[in-house]
Scaffold this active site. Structure first.
Site, PDB file in Angstrom:
ATOM      1  CG  ASP A 306      -1.999   1.041   1.157  1.00  0.00           C
ATOM      2  OD1 ASP A 306      -2.296   1.498   0.043  1.00  0.00           O
ATOM      3  OD2 ASP A 306      -2.542   1.412   2.208  1.00  0.00           O
ATOM      4  CD  GLU A 309      -0.696   5.315  -4.237  1.00  0.00           C
ATOM      5  OE1 GLU A 309      -0.253   5.668  -3.113  1.00  0.00           O
ATOM      6  OE2 GLU A 309      -1.356   4.292  -4.419  1.00  0.00           O
ATOM      7  CG  ASP A 419      -8.329   4.330   0.273  1.00  0.00           C
ATOM      8  OD1 ASP A 419      -8.156   3.096   0.329  1.00  0.00           O
ATOM      9  OD2 ASP A 419      -7.563   5.146   0.813  1.00  0.00           O
TER      10      ASP A 419
HETATM   11  C1  GLC Z   1      -4.946   3.260   2.672  1.00  0.00           C
HETATM   12  C2  GLC Z   1      -5.422   1.998   1.971  1.00  0.00           C
HETATM   13  C3  GLC Z   1      -6.504   1.336   2.791  1.00  0.00           C
HETATM   14  C4  GLC Z   1      -5.974   1.038   4.191  1.00  0.00           C
HETATM   15  C5  GLC Z   1      -5.462   2.323   4.837  1.00  0.00           C
HETATM   16  C6  GLC Z   1      -4.772   2.065   6.161  1.00  0.00           C
HETATM   17  O1  GLC Z   1      -5.940   4.204   2.700  1.00  0.00           O
HETATM   18  O2  GLC Z   1      -5.852   2.264   0.681  1.00  0.00           O
HETATM   19  O3  GLC Z   1      -6.939   0.155   2.177  1.00  0.00           O
HETATM   20  O4  GLC Z   1      -6.971   0.481   4.971  1.00  0.00           O
HETATM   21  O5  GLC Z   1      -4.523   2.950   3.983  1.00  0.00           O
HETATM   22  O6  GLC Z   1      -3.682   1.238   6.002  1.00  0.00           O
END
Ligand code: GLC
Length: 684
Positions: A306, A309, A419
């Site tokens: 995650d 980007e 998200d």
């Molecule tokens: C980002 C991710 C999401 C995750 C959050 C906390 O927003 O896209 O899926 O729950 O971070 O880690």
């Protein structure tokens, strides 16, 4: 036929694996700007444009401006131009038909009839790109040629085709045990529970919070005994903290992204200040990839990557500048002008475009400023993991999916679509995004079912699952602070159990179709236009999809709807299911129909001379018996089905043992040819 044209000195992105000699002649179809590099095309009124992978808006992309610039932006509203990925592949279908792939790692703008309704113009931020032009006899043929060129799609382990429950965050062992128990007690199938950032020790990658998970390997084992896989998140930023080995090693080896003066770039994400590993530098990539071993060694078999980007809450330097500038506002009358200045100063702290110009990579031996290769970061984080898995676990599939991606990443993992919100429009967006993602090779994908941000509702959750049962990644995920949306929290638990149960029943079909799509460079999800090219109306349909060879879905995506209009490009058999066994069947003629669909009902349409192999379900993928199948069929003359099955872990994908050819004749006789003996019953 694929032709390659090179402009300036492009950077090698490794998107393409089967290299193509470059042409020197004129570029066909497209006009090429002389002063500034730009590609133009004149559409006629009926031209459609497909592609761009993970993006906003419809299946036909015409009429908007899209910008490839991987962005951490949780508001996927229609006016946005960029989401988390850069998938620079489109197909133009009109008076001419051709595909275009722009292999370019920087910012790239696709104006597809936005400035002027018949004009396409595609403009990179700077010179230096490879353009591939692909001609083919059909849209599907163009996709296939492109996919062959960029290499085979990632294949997830079979258990990862089961239902996954996620939330930011389950805070400790007991909370996870509870989630599993609630599912098992209610008979709701479940294969995985996701661990969000709170499992770590103060958001440090590759650590476990030992207060919350005191005997982690034992806990992983305890859940595996119940056929549950734990899937931890890994974030792109490495916390700056003395004594934290990943940080210290990265500094010592020089593996973090640098500022212009050679010091390590300081940004901030969840842990506060972090460094970014230089995912573009092969040595750093290898080093970061090896770190996943710390969790593999504790029994983990899957991950999600995650914030890659990469997301930047603030950079240390920019924040200092903001604090300085804020001094000027003190004691002033903040009128309209100043108010906007103030807002943009404070509101522009996160993911600030200037911050992406403050750090550098070591890329192919050169120092390259981040913004010029921005769209490669998430791809290379996932590649780091994928290459390491290949080395550490050569014979075993590890689950991997990422948030950010670029073409080429599909070889190392899937993606989830980031998200989204608990909005009906985001269910529709999920439906529309799936085929364009398949076009760029991303087959293992799905959205946060029920919606990540905002409070969900029981009906939205149910309708979303009725579509989600077809997405290879089948995960319910939600944000901290929103309404809890584990399905056992709602009133009609039985309906949820049945809908998710249908996924497990359809698994032999879903898995076979996935594997065949991956192995033959084909699409698992397709718009109707791709299979019915002669049907003008099929080309207009934006809310129905073909799934694999034999199925069409027409999901309900509106609040309070009790059914919907469906367009049938040919005579199809409609099967409505309230559960795996409670079904009704009707043959519907080609044309438009209004179909009643109850809230707890899943509808599929079977194409003529096709059968859908179904199991009797299970509480987990391991329980699904691929050896005893029922064939749900619409057989007018003869149906032949190629069933794919394997142990779900191994990588000998091409082994012919995995295939069984099932033939169903008009009179209902079933014959099966394959290495493995199977039992079949035929119904309908
Ligand atoms: C980002 C991710 C999401 C995750 C959050 C906390 O927003 O896209 O899926 O729950 O971070 O880690």
């Amino acid at each position: 036929m694929i032709r390659k044209y090179t402009f300036g000195n492009p950077m090698e992105t490794d998107a393409v694996v089967h290299k193509i000699e470059k042409e020197t002649g004129e570029v066909p179809f497209m006009g090429v700007g002389a002063d500034q590099l730009a590609f133009t095309y004149k559409m006629d009124d009926n031209t459609r444009i497909y592609g761009l992978g993970e993006n906003v808006r419809g299946i036909n992309k015409r009429g908007w401006r899209y910008i490839s610039n991987c962005s951490d932006d949780p508001n996927h509203r229609e006016e946005k131009n960029s989401l988390y990925a850069a998938h620079n592949f489109i197909i133009i279908e009109g008076k001419e038909r051709f595909g275009l792939f722009f292999d370019y790692p920087g910012m790239l703008t696709f104006d597809l009839g936005y400035t002027s309704s018949n004009d396409v113009s595609i403009i990179p931020a700077e010179d230096g790109l490879d353009l591939y032009i692909i001609e083919g006899e059909s849209i599907k043929d163009i996709v296939k040629q492109f996919r062959r060129m960029i290499g085979r799609s990632y294949i997830a382990p079979k258990w990862a085709f089961g239902y996954g429950q996620s939330r930011w965050s389950y805070m400790d062992e007991d909370e996870i045990r509870e989630v599993v128990k609630e599912h098992r007690d209610a008979g709701i199938p479940l294969d995985s529970v996701y661990m969000d950032i709170d499992y770590m020790e103060r958001y440090k990658d590759f650590t476990i919070n030992e207060n919350a998970f005191p005997e982690f390997p034992k806990f992983v084992e305890e859940l595996k005994e119940q056929n549950i896989h734990l899937v931890p998140i890994i974030d792109a930023g490495v916390k700056i903290e003395e004594g934290y080995d990943v940080y210290e090693e990265g500094v010592e080896k020089g593996y973090f992204c640098k500022e212009e003066d050679g010091t390590d770039f300081v940004a901030a994400v969840w842990p506060g200040k972090v460094h970014f590993p230089d995912m573009l530098n092969p040595d750093a990539r290898k080093w970061f990839g090896q770190k996943y071993k710390l969790l593999l060694d504790q029994g983990i078999e899957g991950f999600w990557n995650d914030m890659n980007e990469p997301a930047i809450f603030y950079s240390e330097k920019h924040l200092d500048e903001v604090f300085e500038q804020l001094e000027d506002f003190k004691g002033k009358n903040i009128d309209l002008d100043l108010y906007y200045k103030f807002n943009s100063l404070v509101g522009g702290i996160s993911n600030n475009p200037d911050d992406y110009k403050r750090f550098y990579h070591k890329f192919h031996g050169e120092t390259v400023r981040h913004d010029k290769v921005h769209n490669l970061f998430g791809y290379n984080m996932t590649r780091a993991a994928g290459e390491a898995f290949e080395e550490m676990e050569p014979d075993k599939r590890i689950l991997m999916f990422s948030r950010s991606s670029y073409v080429g990443m599909h070889r190392y993992g899937g993606i989830w679509t980031g998200d989204n919100l608990s909005w009906w429009s985001h269910l529709l967006l999920n439906i529309r995004m799936m085929p364009s993602l398949n076009m760029v090779g991303i087959l293992y994908t799905g959205a946060d079912i029920g919606g990540f941000g905002a409070d969900t509702t029981e009906d939205l959750m149910m309708r979303w699952l009725e579509f989600g049962i077809f997405t290879p990644l089948f995960r319910n995920h939600s944000a901290m602070g929103t309404r809890c949306q584990e399905v056992y929290r709602f009133e009609n638990i039985d309906a949820f159990k049945n809908i998710i149960g249908i996924r497990y029943g359809l698994l032999p079909y879903i898995y076979s179709e996935y594997m065949k799509a991956a192995l033959k460079d084909e699409m698992y999800f397709r718009p109707l236009a791709f299979d019915y090219p002669e049907d003008d109306f099929a080309a207009r349909v934006e809310d129905q999809l073909l799934i694999g060879d034999g199925l069409m879905t027409a999901p309900v995506y509106e609040q309070n709807a009790k059914g919907r209009y469906v367009y049938l490009p040919e005579k199809l058999k409609m099967v409505k299911m309230k559960s795996l066994t409670e079904r009704s069947v009707e043959l519907l003629d080609q044309g438009h129909h209004y179909v009643d669909i109850d809230l707890d009902e899943t509808v599929i349409f079977i194409r003529p001379n096709h059968v859908i192999p179904m199991s009797s379900g299970g509480q987990s993928v391991a329980e699904v018996d691929f050896g005893s199948l029922e064939l749900l069929g619409y057989v007018e003359d003869k149906a032949v089905y190629e069933l794919y099955d394997d142990d779900g872990y191994g990588k000998d994908y091409e082994n012919s043992d995995h295939y069984t050819t099932i033939t169903v004749s008009q009179d209902g006789t079933v014959t099966a040819k394959g290495i493995i003996e199977r039992r079949y019953t035929l119904s309908i």
